[in-house]
Structure formats: C-alpha cells, structure tokens
Design a protein around this motif. Structure first.
Motif, PDB file in Angstrom:
ATOM      1  N   PHE A 193     -19.889 -37.537  36.622  1.00 34.22           N
ATOM      2  CA  PHE A 193     -18.854 -36.557  36.945  1.00 34.22           C
ATOM      3  C   PHE A 193     -18.987 -35.383  35.980  1.00 34.22           C
ATOM      4  O   PHE A 193     -18.368 -35.340  34.921  1.00 34.22           O
ATOM      5  N   ARG A 194     -19.828 -34.408  36.367  1.00 34.49           N
ATOM      6  CA  ARG A 194     -20.146 -33.274  35.506  1.00 34.49           C
ATOM      7  C   ARG A 194     -19.914 -31.982  36.284  1.00 34.49           C
ATOM      8  O   ARG A 194     -20.787 -31.517  37.031  1.00 34.49           O
ATOM      9  N   LEU A 195     -18.744 -31.419  36.106  1.00 28.22           N
ATOM     10  CA  LEU A 195     -18.393 -30.202  36.826  1.00 28.22           C
ATOM     11  C   LEU A 195     -19.210 -29.020  36.317  1.00 28.22           C
ATOM     12  O   LEU A 195     -19.427 -28.873  35.120  1.00 28.22           O
ATOM     13  N   GLY A 196     -19.629 -28.175  37.275  1.00 27.92           N
ATOM     14  CA  GLY A 196     -20.403 -26.998  36.916  1.00 27.92           C
ATOM     15  C   GLY A 196     -19.526 -25.783  36.687  1.00 27.92           C
ATOM     16  O   GLY A 196     -18.297 -25.846  36.723  1.00 27.92           O
ATOM     17  N   THR A 197     -20.165 -24.658  36.457  1.00 27.43           N
ATOM     18  CA  THR A 197     -19.461 -23.401  36.220  1.00 27.43           C
ATOM     19  C   THR A 197     -19.000 -22.795  37.543  1.00 27.43           C
ATOM     20  O   THR A 197     -19.774 -22.682  38.491  1.00 27.43           O
ATOM     21  N   VAL A 198     -17.732 -22.427  37.594  1.00 30.07           N
ATOM     22  CA  VAL A 198     -17.166 -21.777  38.782  1.00 30.07           C
ATOM     23  C   VAL A 198     -16.765 -20.365  38.398  1.00 30.07           C
ATOM     24  O   VAL A 198     -15.983 -20.159  37.475  1.00 30.07           O
ATOM     25  N   ASP A 199     -17.318 -19.369  39.102  1.00 25.69           N
ATOM     26  CA  ASP A 199     -16.986 -17.979  38.813  1.00 25.69           C
ATOM     27  C   ASP A 199     -17.001 -17.176  40.109  1.00 25.69           C
ATOM     28  O   ASP A 199     -17.258 -17.709  41.195  1.00 25.69           O
ATOM     29  N   ARG A 200     -16.713 -15.886  39.987  1.00 28.86           N
ATOM     30  CA  ARG A 200     -16.640 -15.027  41.179  1.00 28.86           C
ATOM     31  C   ARG A 200     -17.986 -14.917  41.887  1.00 28.86           C
ATOM     32  O   ARG A 200     -18.039 -14.792  43.114  1.00 28.86           O
ATOM     33  N   ARG A 201     -19.046 -14.962  41.142  1.00 28.32           N
ATOM     34  CA  ARG A 201     -20.371 -14.874  41.772  1.00 28.32           C
ATOM     35  C   ARG A 201     -20.584 -16.050  42.720  1.00 28.32           C
ATOM     36  O   ARG A 201     -21.111 -15.895  43.828  1.00 28.32           O
ATOM     37  N   LEU A 202     -20.151 -17.235  42.290  1.00 31.91           N
ATOM     38  CA  LEU A 202     -20.297 -18.417  43.132  1.00 31.91           C
ATOM     39  C   LEU A 202     -19.434 -18.308  44.385  1.00 31.91           C
ATOM     40  O   LEU A 202     -19.918 -18.588  45.500  1.00 31.91           O
ATOM     41  N   THR A 203     -18.174 -17.920  44.237  1.00 32.26           N
ATOM     42  CA  THR A 203     -17.297 -17.857  45.410  1.00 32.26           C
ATOM     43  C   THR A 203     -17.774 -16.802  46.395  1.00 32.26           C
ATOM     44  O   THR A 203     -17.728 -17.012  47.610  1.00 32.26           O
ATOM     45  N   GLU A 204     -18.258 -15.668  45.895  1.00 32.04           N
ATOM     46  CA  GLU A 204     -18.773 -14.635  46.798  1.00 32.04           C
ATOM     47  C   GLU A 204     -20.053 -15.087  47.489  1.00 32.04           C
ATOM     48  O   GLU A 204     -20.302 -14.750  48.649  1.00 32.04           O
ATOM     49  N   SER A 205     -20.863 -15.848  46.776  1.00 37.17           N
ATOM     50  CA  SER A 205     -22.083 -16.387  47.377  1.00 37.17           C
ATOM     51  C   SER A 205     -21.746 -17.320  48.532  1.00 37.17           C
ATOM     52  O   SER A 205     -22.391 -17.278  49.591  1.00 37.17           O
ATOM     53  N   TRP A 206     -20.718 -18.138  48.336  1.00 36.67           N
ATOM     54  CA  TRP A 206     -20.311 -19.038  49.412  1.00 36.67           C
ATOM     55  C   TRP A 206     -19.783 -18.261  50.621  1.00 36.67           C
ATOM     56  O   TRP A 206     -20.098 -18.587  51.770  1.00 36.67           O
ATOM     57  N   ARG A 207     -18.984 -17.236  50.368  1.00 36.09           N
ATOM     58  CA  ARG A 207     -18.453 -16.460  51.496  1.00 36.09           C
ATOM     59  C   ARG A 207     -19.579 -15.794  52.281  1.00 36.09           C
ATOM     60  O   ARG A 207     -19.559 -15.759  53.515  1.00 36.09           O
TER      61      ARG A 207
END
Length: 234
Positions: A193-207
């Motif tokens: 259980f190793r959570l990664g970094t969550v940032d705006r770049r990631l959320t925009e990439s998903w969208r």
C-alpha cells in the motif's frame, strides 16, 4: 496513461515471493485480485469504455487498516482484500467502476480543505453516470435524487446547506484519508500500500485521456448521449 503499471505489478509479485510468513493473507489477496481482474474482462464486451479506463490502473490488493475499503491515487486501484471478500459480484464491480471514474473525471485532489464535501459531490456525479451505464447501485451509495445528473461543482454548493450530511457515508476512501496511521500498534500495515504523488498534472492528464476515449466511442452504443455531453465539458 500506462506509466507505472509494470512497476506496481512487479512489486506485488516480488513481495509475494519474498514473504511467505502469512500464506492465508497472500491467498486471500490473490483470490480477490483474480475476481477484480475477471470483472475487467467482462467489461471488455459489456462496458468497453470502462475496460479502456481500467487498462491504465493496476489492481493492488492489500490488507491494511489505513484503507479499510478501497481507494485510488490515480496511479493504481488499492482495495482491502478482507473488505472485498464481503462484497457480492455486483457490488464489487460497482466499486471498481466508481474508482475508475474518480480518475476519469480527475476527481482526486479536492479544491479546498472541505474534502469530505467534495467527496460526496464527486461520488454523487460518478454514481449518476454509473446508473446511466446500467449499474445497480448498492443501497449505501451516495446519490441525491434532487440533483441526479447535475455536475459535482453544483452539488457541492447545494451540500453546503444540506441538513443531514452525517447520514451520507461514501464506501470508497479518498487517498488523503489513508495517510493517517491507525493509532493501535497492532494495526495491520501492508508494504504494497504505497500511494503515489497526486497533483494537477495527473488530474489533467486523466481528463485528457478520458476526452480522447470519449471521442473514440462517440456515436456508439457504449457511450450514452448524456455521458458524452458531460465528458465534452471535462
């Protein structure tokens, strides 16, 4: 969107080979992982858009008291194998699809400290979408009938004056809620259980990824018109 998939899965396999102290835990994790993977194969025929979204998210079963149910950090889907074992097939498939759409909408990083309100608003919009995809929602799912089909930002504003929010409890957990360690020294912690970094770049990439997939399925039976309209606004 497939960066990190091999790394996560390789880590899981390596830990399984190196830790044989708890055979029952590994057996439970493998059993539940097989079920979640089988659900994805069903989607390939029935809900291919969800199958395509899932391809970017490795499944990581854990036994960890910080998680309790399931979460995603946009890099992987984590679920507690003990909790998963209590679910029937419909509830398990709903939960995985729900987590997928958290990523698809970029609903990973709350816009302000009121993350509990945002979680409810996000869950409402995601569950409205899943209804349109034909999912049967568990009775405990967050859904406000007065706001069915309304976007999360509108639902968030409405929730600010909701008189009984304590009655609304999401099944999944936001990744931030899993960062606090359990107080008991006997609590289970899983090295996978190793959570990664969550940032705006990631959320925009998903969208952006979701908009691309929506365009691929445009004008097909696999993308209902109301969902297509909503995804154009991502």
């Amino acid at each position: 969107m497939k960066n990190g998939v091999v790394t996560h899965l390789a880590s899981y396999v390596a830990r399984k080979r190196g830790d044989v102290r708890d055979k029952e835990s590994w057996a439970l994790k493998d059993e539940q992982l097989a079920l979640w993977e089988a659900d994805r194969r069903v989607w390939s025929d029935e809900v291919p858009l969800n199958a395509d979204l899932a391809a970017s998210l490795p499944l990581i079963p854990v036994i960890d008291d910080r998680l309790v149910t399931a979460t995603t950090d946009g890099h992987a889907l984590y679920f507690d194998a003990r909790f998963s074992a209590t679910l029937d097939t419909a509830s398990r498939r709903y939960l995985q699809a729900h987590l997928l759409w958290h990523c698809a909408f970029g609903y990973l990083l709350p816009d302000d400290p009121e993350h509990a309100l945002w979680h409810l608003a996000w869950d409402h919009e995601i569950n409205s979408l899943l209804l349109q995809q034909g999912y049967a929602l568990p009775s405990s799912s967050v859904l406000f009938f007065a706001k069915v089909t309304r976007p999360a930002n509108e639902v968030y504003d409405w929730l600010l004056t909701h008189p009984a929010l304590e009655q609304e409890l999401p099944t999944d957990r936001l990744w931030q809620e899993c960062l606090t360690s359990p107080s008991s020294r006997h609590a289970r912690r899983d090295a996978d259980f190793r959570l990664g970094t969550v940032d705006r770049r990631l959320t925009e990439s998903w969208r952006a990824h979701t908009r691309m997939l929506a365009n691929d399925y445009r004008c097909t039976q696999h993308l209902p018109i109301p969902i297509a309209k909503r995804l154009r606004d991502l």
